[in-house]
Write an enzyme that holds these catalytic residues in place. Sequence first.
Site, short mmCIF file in Angstrom:
data_model
loop_
_atom_site.label_atom_id
_atom_site.label_comp_id
_atom_site.label_asym_id
_atom_site.label_seq_id
_atom_site.Cartn_x
_atom_site.Cartn_y
_atom_site.Cartn_z
N ASP A 30 -12.31 -3.66 10.96
CA ASP A 30 -12.26 -5.11 11.10
C ASP A 30 -13.35 -5.60 12.05
OD1 ASP A 30 -10.97 -3.81 13.18
OD2 ASP A 30 -9.32 -5.25 13.32
N ARG A 88 4.69 -3.84 17.57
CA ARG A 88 5.84 -3.18 16.94
C ARG A 88 6.55 -2.29 17.95
NH1 ARG A 88 4.82 -1.87 10.70
NH2 ARG A 88 6.58 -0.51 11.13
N ARG A 117 2.41 -7.65 22.88
CA ARG A 117 1.03 -7.16 22.86
C ARG A 117 0.16 -8.14 23.63
NH1 ARG A 117 -1.48 -5.69 17.21
NH2 ARG A 117 -3.05 -4.80 18.61
N ASP A 136 -1.94 -9.80 8.93
CA ASP A 136 -1.26 -8.51 9.00
C ASP A 136 0.24 -8.70 8.78
OD1 ASP A 136 -3.61 -7.21 9.40
OD2 ASP A 136 -3.21 -6.60 11.47
N ASN A 171 -0.69 4.69 -1.66
CA ASN A 171 -1.19 4.52 -0.31
C ASN A 171 -2.67 4.89 -0.21
OD1 ASN A 171 -1.49 6.04 2.68
ND2 ASN A 171 -0.54 4.03 2.68
N ASP A 201 0.83 -1.21 0.00
CA ASP A 201 0.00 0.00 0.00
C ASP A 201 0.86 1.27 0.00
OD1 ASP A 201 -2.61 1.08 -0.04
OD2 ASP A 201 -2.54 1.47 2.12
#
Length: 412
Positions: A183, A211, A131, A97, A73, A45
Amino acid sequence: MTVAQPDVTVVIGAYEAMPYLVECLASVEAQTIEPGRIEVIAVDDGSTDGTGEYLEEFAERVPMSVTVIRQDNSGGPSGPRNVGLGKAAGRYVFFLDADDRLGPEALERMVAMADRNGTDVVLGRVEGINRKPPQSMWGKTLERTDVFSSNIKFTLSAQKLFRREFLERHGMCFDESLWTGEDALFTMEAYLRADGVSVLADYTCYYLVGREDGKHVTKSGSYTLRFDSARALMNLIADLVPAGPRRDGLMMRPFLITLLPQFGPRFLKDSEKVRRHKFELAKPLMEEFWNEGVAGRLKVEERLRLHLVAEERPELLLPVVEFVKAKKQAAALLEKKGHHVYLVYPHFRDETAGIPDSVYLAAPREARAFPGYREHTTSSVLRRAVRKARRVLKERASTGGTGAPGGTAAAA
């Protein structure tokens, strides 16, 4: 020569995904499902960090079918996912992802589970790396369930296996007008329309990676986008589920996960202008969707905060949020011989505040944590009914069955 239809299409939307993309694609290459049964459609993207080039290198060297699409993008994850979905040929689609990764047997196990049960959606167990993913739905594997009789409403990310024919039949795609929560909208609709959902809880299918640069998409976006997301999800639930307990059980999710955090500790840091704006944005949602059925499913402090939002009482909300932020344990007041537990959060029985006691009344699930609580059970309800029936019979016997003393009918 006829090319066999792949079992599963993995759709990867990627933007500035390096170096996380390396392990993501390695996890795809390591899948135990045969390469001929899988295809990958990767959409770059508009990356500028080498993401597109790495995708093309991957496509050239792996034995599975890989299509790389490079585009300007789009500004969010919905566009790339829709592009990939439109190109998919597999019987099933899995949205991966670019900074996450799959467990080696993930696709093989999920496809087998969907085939075995004829279900339209399969959830594979998720673990977090830097996470914290949702946990409550992984208690046990469920071959066939639905959104009303399980906790799957608390995992609405897109990283699930979806039957492609099912998505096409209902014309489902990601809402590109939403910049966050797209989502959740897609997955909730799939849950509600699906002919069965499977939960694969005994094998980690998906690793959710946090991240280090903090650029994960779900952490971005202004507070106004959260209200847009909540509104879209509430409208979807209201459109597809008739009013009643089943709708209330689902409506709890956007109130608790999307709306309530806007009136948590971050609210204390907001300017007066932002606080007023949040109340303005919440007002139509509270007027249309907030009710006793939803409120009764929440913990006391959650219910209290949303009650004050509904009543437009920001001056009362601030002390409550301060109390919650301090992580204090509210005192418990037991009444009705221990059957009622009231949690003494700010403004409890303060006449000037005028908040009903029912807002502070703990539901059984929360009340059980407090010594002395006596839960109303089926047997206790039956005992009370029997005692009441005996009293009525005794009173009738003493009046001769007429309702008047001495067995004589009362004079007209």
